[in-house]
Scaffold this active site. Sequence first.
Site, PDB file in Angstrom:
ATOM      1  N   ASN A 134     -17.463 -18.476  17.749  1.00 39.74           N
ATOM      2  CA  ASN A 134     -16.603 -17.776  16.871  1.00 39.74           C
ATOM      3  C   ASN A 134     -15.804 -16.685  17.766  1.00 39.74           C
ATOM      4  O   ASN A 134     -15.224 -16.151  16.735  1.00 39.74           O
ATOM      5  CB  ASN A 134     -17.785 -16.959  16.083  1.00 39.74           C
ATOM      6  CG  ASN A 134     -18.667 -15.856  16.695  1.00 39.74           C
ATOM      7  OD1 ASN A 134     -18.496 -15.828  17.626  1.00 39.74           O
ATOM      8  ND2 ASN A 134     -19.312 -15.371  15.891  1.00 39.74           N
ATOM      9  N   GLU A 141     -18.800  -9.217  17.289  1.00 40.05           N
ATOM     10  CA  GLU A 141     -18.658 -10.220  16.394  1.00 40.05           C
ATOM     11  C   GLU A 141     -17.042 -10.202  15.852  1.00 40.05           C
ATOM     12  O   GLU A 141     -16.648  -9.061  15.524  1.00 40.05           O
ATOM     13  CB  GLU A 141     -19.481 -10.408  15.169  1.00 40.05           C
ATOM     14  CG  GLU A 141     -21.111 -10.476  15.787  1.00 40.05           C
ATOM     15  CD  GLU A 141     -21.325 -11.890  16.440  1.00 40.05           C
ATOM     16  OE1 GLU A 141     -20.675 -12.749  16.543  1.00 40.05           O
ATOM     17  OE2 GLU A 141     -22.542 -12.047  16.704  1.00 40.05           O
TER      18      GLU A 141
END
Length: 240
Positions: A134, A141
């Site tokens: 991702n 993140e």
Amino acid sequence: MELIIVEDYDALSKEGYRIVEAVLKAKQDACLGLATGSTPLGLYKEMIAGYKKGLSYKKVTSYNLDEYAGLGEGDSQSYRTFMNENLFSHIDIDISNTHVPDGKNANLESACRSYNDMLAKNVRDIQILGIGVNGHIAFNEPGTDFESVTHVVELSEDTVLQNARFFDSASEVPKRAISMGIANIMEAKAVVLFASGPNKAQAVYDTVKGEISPRCPASVIRTHAHSYLIADKAAAALLQ
Ligand code: F6R
């Protein structure tokens, strides 16, 4: 950012080592920023081979990117154990000069603060990074602020599933971790991001061609004055 596309994983590890070796040869007491995961394993093999050929790590210090909450020294799945087994125990580095965030500290916020203080006093000459599917770097993140420093992270479901391969089941993967922030990563004098395999192709595309944005944390390295992205052909497939 210099983009280096190589044939395969072996070439990627050798190319990465060429850059790391130059740092180690120029500075015996270099400070390294290190990563865990599958991607840097080939680089670590090259670093061990370099040691066997005479390169010394006696004066080197190191700072790892991250550690799972609740895990540390003595735990088979901790990043500390990973580093001991895959690099530190094979070279002459002084283990007391190797640093991994203290995931076992009952007060994770205080563990973050002390790690952050150490990072501020010890600028990394080079930072090694892998990339998540991702686009994450360390455990930063998508959505993580580029100004972030060492912090406690709630791992995304994606990341838990990706990392389940190192555990007996996904339910055993800790749901929190301590991670260097993006600002800490960017403080290093040089940054080398590695990407290998087809499952990293979209993240590599977003890093190189997408907008520089927290939506793809790795894209930040395009703003670093001395950064490299080394990708094998499979990971670079969408760039052609
Ligand atoms: C490791 C880390 C992670 C990994 C990334 C890629 O310390 O912080 O960001 O670099 O998840 O993992 P691999 O290399 O296993 O694909």
